[in-house]
Scaffold this motif. Structure first.
Motif, PDB file in Angstrom:
ATOM      1  N   LYS A 222       0.815  -1.207   0.000  1.00  0.00           N
ATOM      2  CA  LYS A 222       0.000   0.000   0.000  1.00  0.00           C
ATOM      3  C   LYS A 222       0.852   1.262   0.000  1.00  0.00           C
ATOM      4  N   GLN A 223       1.943   1.240   0.763  1.00  0.00           N
ATOM      5  CA  GLN A 223       2.805   2.418   0.856  1.00  0.00           C
ATOM      6  C   GLN A 223       4.250   1.984   1.068  1.00  0.00           C
ATOM      7  N   ARG A 224       5.099   2.319   0.124  1.00  0.00           N
ATOM      8  CA  ARG A 224       6.513   1.978   0.229  1.00  0.00           C
ATOM      9  C   ARG A 224       7.228   2.960   1.153  1.00  0.00           C
ATOM     10  N   GLY A 225       8.366   2.500   1.663  1.00  0.00           N
ATOM     11  CA  GLY A 225       9.239   3.397   2.416  1.00  0.00           C
ATOM     12  C   GLY A 225       8.911   3.541   3.872  1.00  0.00           C
ATOM     13  N   VAL A 226       7.878   2.871   4.386  1.00  0.00           N
ATOM     14  CA  VAL A 226       7.536   2.977   5.801  1.00  0.00           C
ATOM     15  C   VAL A 226       7.724   1.612   6.468  1.00  0.00           C
ATOM     16  N   ARG A 227       8.085   1.673   7.726  1.00  0.00           N
ATOM     17  CA  ARG A 227       8.220   0.446   8.513  1.00  0.00           C
ATOM     18  C   ARG A 227       7.581   0.662   9.877  1.00  0.00           C
ATOM     19  N   PHE A 228       7.671  -0.351  10.730  1.00  0.00           N
ATOM     20  CA  PHE A 228       7.032  -0.282  12.044  1.00  0.00           C
ATOM     21  C   PHE A 228       7.776  -1.201  12.994  1.00  0.00           C
ATOM     22  N   SER A 229       7.490  -1.029  14.283  1.00  0.00           N
ATOM     23  CA  SER A 229       8.009  -1.922  15.323  1.00  0.00           C
ATOM     24  C   SER A 229       6.856  -2.767  15.841  1.00  0.00           C
ATOM     25  N   ALA A 230       7.110  -4.061  16.015  1.00  0.00           N
ATOM     26  CA  ALA A 230       6.038  -4.978  16.433  1.00  0.00           C
ATOM     27  C   ALA A 230       5.453  -4.585  17.784  1.00  0.00           C
ATOM     28  N   GLY A 231       6.281  -4.010  18.673  1.00  0.00           N
ATOM     29  CA  GLY A 231       5.786  -3.625  19.990  1.00  0.00           C
ATOM     30  C   GLY A 231       4.839  -2.446  19.978  1.00  0.00           C
ATOM     31  N   ASP A 232       4.756  -1.724  18.865  1.00  0.00           N
ATOM     32  CA  ASP A 232       3.841  -0.577  18.767  1.00  0.00           C
ATOM     33  C   ASP A 232       2.446  -0.982  18.326  1.00  0.00           C
ATOM     34  N   VAL A 233       2.270  -2.190  17.835  1.00  0.00           N
ATOM     35  CA  VAL A 233       0.997  -2.628  17.241  1.00  0.00           C
ATOM     36  C   VAL A 233      -0.020  -2.932  18.345  1.00  0.00           C
ATOM     37  N   TYR A 234      -1.268  -2.549  18.111  1.00  0.00           N
ATOM     38  CA  TYR A 234      -2.338  -2.875  19.058  1.00  0.00           C
ATOM     39  C   TYR A 234      -3.636  -3.088  18.285  1.00  0.00           C
ATOM     40  N   VAL A 235      -4.681  -3.473  18.995  1.00  0.00           N
ATOM     41  CA  VAL A 235      -5.956  -3.802  18.357  1.00  0.00           C
ATOM     42  C   VAL A 235      -7.081  -3.076  19.082  1.00  0.00           C
ATOM     43  N   VAL A 236      -8.114  -2.724  18.341  1.00  0.00           N
ATOM     44  CA  VAL A 236      -9.337  -2.156  18.906  1.00  0.00           C
ATOM     45  C   VAL A 236     -10.520  -2.896  18.295  1.00  0.00           C
ATOM     46  N   CYS A 237     -11.646  -2.827  18.980  1.00  0.00           N
ATOM     47  CA  CYS A 237     -12.873  -3.451  18.480  1.00  0.00           C
ATOM     48  C   CYS A 237     -13.871  -2.362  18.105  1.00  0.00           C
ATOM     49  N   ASP A 238     -14.317  -2.383  16.870  1.00  0.00           N
ATOM     50  CA  ASP A 238     -15.369  -1.493  16.403  1.00  0.00           C
ATOM     51  C   ASP A 238     -16.628  -2.347  16.239  1.00  0.00           C
ATOM     52  N   GLY A 239     -17.366  -2.471  17.324  1.00  0.00           N
ATOM     53  CA  GLY A 239     -18.487  -3.403  17.326  1.00  0.00           C
ATOM     54  C   GLY A 239     -17.973  -4.830  17.269  1.00  0.00           C
ATOM     55  N   GLU A 240     -18.339  -5.570  16.237  1.00  0.00           N
ATOM     56  CA  GLU A 240     -17.888  -6.950  16.064  1.00  0.00           C
ATOM     57  C   GLU A 240     -16.647  -7.043  15.178  1.00  0.00           C
ATOM     58  N   THR A 241     -16.150  -5.906  14.712  1.00  0.00           N
ATOM     59  CA  THR A 241     -15.030  -5.907  13.780  1.00  0.00           C
ATOM     60  C   THR A 241     -13.729  -5.524  14.482  1.00  0.00           C
ATOM     61  N   PRO A 242     -12.734  -6.417  14.506  1.00  0.00           N
ATOM     62  CA  PRO A 242     -11.433  -6.044  15.070  1.00  0.00           C
ATOM     63  C   PRO A 242     -10.621  -5.251  14.044  1.00  0.00           C
ATOM     64  N   THR A 243      -9.899  -4.266  14.527  1.00  0.00           N
ATOM     65  CA  THR A 243      -9.024  -3.474  13.669  1.00  0.00           C
ATOM     66  C   THR A 243      -7.632  -3.437  14.292  1.00  0.00           C
ATOM     67  N   VAL A 244      -6.649  -3.933  13.559  1.00  0.00           N
ATOM     68  CA  VAL A 244      -5.270  -3.898  14.021  1.00  0.00           C
ATOM     69  C   VAL A 244      -4.674  -2.557  13.594  1.00  0.00           C
ATOM     70  N   VAL A 245      -4.181  -1.805  14.567  1.00  0.00           N
ATOM     71  CA  VAL A 245      -3.599  -0.487  14.310  1.00  0.00           C
ATOM     72  C   VAL A 245      -2.081  -0.624  14.354  1.00  0.00           C
ATOM     73  N   VAL A 246      -1.428  -0.232  13.264  1.00  0.00           N
ATOM     74  CA  VAL A 246       0.024  -0.348  13.141  1.00  0.00           C
ATOM     75  C   VAL A 246       0.612   1.055  12.978  1.00  0.00           C
ATOM     76  N   PRO A 247       1.141   1.670  14.042  1.00  0.00           N
ATOM     77  CA  PRO A 247       1.797   2.976  13.900  1.00  0.00           C
ATOM     78  C   PRO A 247       3.033   2.853  13.001  1.00  0.00           C
ATOM     79  N   LEU A 248       3.117   3.708  12.000  1.00  0.00           N
ATOM     80  CA  LEU A 248       4.179   3.632  10.996  1.00  0.00           C
ATOM     81  C   LEU A 248       5.267   4.667  11.261  1.00  0.00           C
ATOM     82  N   LYS A 249       6.459   4.369  10.708  1.00  0.00           N
ATOM     83  CA  LYS A 249       7.599   5.280  10.829  1.00  0.00           C
ATOM     84  C   LYS A 249       8.274   5.419   9.465  1.00  0.00           C
TER      85      LYS A 249
END
Length: 520
Positions: A222-249
């Motif tokens: 989706k987007q080149r040139g960005v990376r992330f750290s596994a320890g920054d990743v978290y999840v939220v629930c929007d009703g019955e739908t889980p969304t994994v949030v990955v802060p990018l750098k």
């Protein structure tokens, strides 16, 4: 000419195929570019050294060839000797410069992360206490039900005062299985949980997954040139739908390469779709990368001169004496002003052997813009004793409530001003909290409260303090009740005692037992 082209054609085709493969493999291309950019700063000095030696050497060789072609015997020898001497001098200078750059470049990198850091003497803003991280983590597994996966991450979400747990599905070609978002209050038993499950057919990717099940590969597509750290990743629930949030750098700089926030990637746990959001205002949770906040805090060693940085005389370290094991630094806390803002808060000790907490750093937990988040270092006056000493004080002053059975003291965290807060209980039930100010031998060192924050007693209440006034008010109420009911509760009947009276009775009983045991 044609033969040469035909001979070079396979090499050209191989290079083209390799280039296309790297371009198509956006995930590996990004990793390669990031690592090469990190190496540029380290390779700059050796390349400079090679140029400093190679250029004079080439000049010497050229002069010597010119001398051999000269008709006059010995012609140009003085020039050749002069150039050779100059080459030696430049080579030695280049070697010294290369060694110096390898060291000074690290200092410059820390200085780059120090951009925008403020060191102030203002009090730490008021923060809202929360359930200890270890308690939230320990209560995840019992509430997962029949889930067969493995817990990969537990993150505190300050905006909603919830702990979010992300569970990986078993199997090396699989993604996540479910998400658990639970409310773990400090003072009540009204715990609530919400589970939202992943569609294991449509959303079958995860961090560090294999082949097409790698979430990092989907993000790079989706987007080149960005990376992330596994320890920054978290999840939220929007009703019955889980969304994994990955802060990018993203990376910035050439000779001094540093990282900056680059928005977040949102992975839909039902459809498997990945979206990139540069504006994170509507994304819940700590969207500013925790790893980046930690790197900024570590860079405070460069707050002074290069000499101070080299000798480890400047800056601060996170307080790591084992007291807050499992969550030593960067406590995610919400401001008490009701604004909904949150921050990563860390008690800091000076460089060296000192373990006193002399400052507290705060970094906003939500991303705002593409630059580094502003970090503020609040100097404490008076300074605190070490967290380990504070825990020992709590155990000594409140022996009747701490620590027996499985009870323990959790997390000594800053909660504003010169105040700190610690909690007492087990991983399944927080029973008390202790709030203190200043040193362990301060005039108003600690006060014991129940988990809801109701004052029980103080080790010492300073004259005129709110704690003293509250205790005096309670004493007056007790005396008034005693005057209205001279008989008091019947002997042996404890139902008529207030919680404060029971606590006082238990304290006196413990002290009397201790006195008799010591007296033989």
């Amino acid at each position: 000419m044609g033969q040469k082209l035909r001979a070079a054609l396979p090499a050209v085709l191989a290079a083209a195929v390799l280039g296309l493969a790297l371009w198509y493999g956006s995930y590996y291309t990004t990793i390669l570019v990031w690592e090469l950019r990190k190496l540029v700063a380290w390779l700059a000095a050796p390349l400079l050294l090679a140029a400093a030696i190679g250029v004079p050497w080439a000049l010497v060789k050229a002069v010597r060839r010119w001398r051999t072609r000269d008709a006059k015997p010995g012609g140009g020898s003085e020039v050749a000797d002069w150039v050779a001497g100059l080459g030696c001098v430049v080579g030695v200078a280049g070697l010294a410069l290369a060694i110096w750059w390898l060291v000074y470049g690290s200092y410059l990198q820390d200085r780059a992360y120090m951009h925008g850091v403020q060191v102030v003497t203002e009090a730490v803003p008021e923060m809202t206490p929360r359930a200890p991280y270890l308690v939230g983590k320990a209560q995840s597994a019992p509430h997962l039900g029949d889930v067969t996966g493995e817990i990969s991450d537990v993150t505190y979400l300050p905006d909603s005062d919830r702990f979010a747990t992300l569970v990986e599905r078993r199997g090396w070609l699989s993604g996540y299985e479910t998400a658990l978002v639970q409310y773990v209050p400090l003072g009540t038993n009204s715990r609530t949980q919400q589970r939202c499950s992943f569609d294991t057919e449509q959303a079958d990717a995860r961090i560090s997954g294999w082949f097409s099940h790698n979430l990092g590969r989907k993000i790079s597509a989706k987007q080149r040139g960005v990376r992330f750290s596994a320890g920054d990743v978290y999840v939220v629930c929007d009703g019955e739908t889980p969304t994994v949030v990955v802060p990018l750098k993203r990376q910035t700089g050439f000779l001094v390469v540093t990282e900056r926030p680059a928005g977040v990637a949102l992975y839909n746990g039902r459809t498997g779709e990945v979206k990139i959001a540069t504006n994170t205002a509507g994304v819940p949770g700590p969207t500013y990368p925790l790893s980046l906040a930690s790197r900024q805090r570590e860079a405070t060693t460069a707050v002074g001169s290069f000499a101070d940085w080299w000798a480890d005389r400047g800056g601060w370290d996170a307080s790591e004496d084992g007291t807050n094991a499992g969550n030593e630094a960067d406590f995610t806390l919400q401001y008490r002003d009701g604004s909904g803002r949150s921050a990563y808060v860390t008690p800091l000790t000076p460089q060296g052997e000192a373990s006193s907490v002399v400052a507290v750093s705060t970094v906003p937990a939500r991303q705002s813009g593409g630059g580094l988040a502003p970090m503020t270092i609040h100097r404490l006056d008076p300074v605190w004793s070490s967290p380990k000493a504070l825990v020992a004080l709590i155990k000594a002053e409140y022996r009747d409530v701490c620590c027996y059975n499985d009870d323990q003291v959790f997390e000594v965290i800053p909660t504003g001003g010169s105040n700190w807060t610690s909690t007492i209980g087990s991983e399944q039930n927080v029973r008390y909290r202790v709030e203190g100010r200043g040193q362990v031998d301060g005039r108003d060192a600690t006060c014991l409260k129940d988990a809801n924050g109701e004052l029980i007693r103080c080790a010492y209440a300073a004259p005129g303090s709110p704690e003293e006034k509250e205790l005096q008010r309670r004493e007056q109420e007790k005396q008034k009740q005693k005057d209205q009911n001279p008989g008091g509760p019947a002997a042996g009947d404890l139902t008529g005692y207030t919680p404060d009276q029971l606590a006082e009775l238990q304290k006196r009983l413990s002290e009397e037992i201790t006195r008799r045991l010591k007296g033989g």
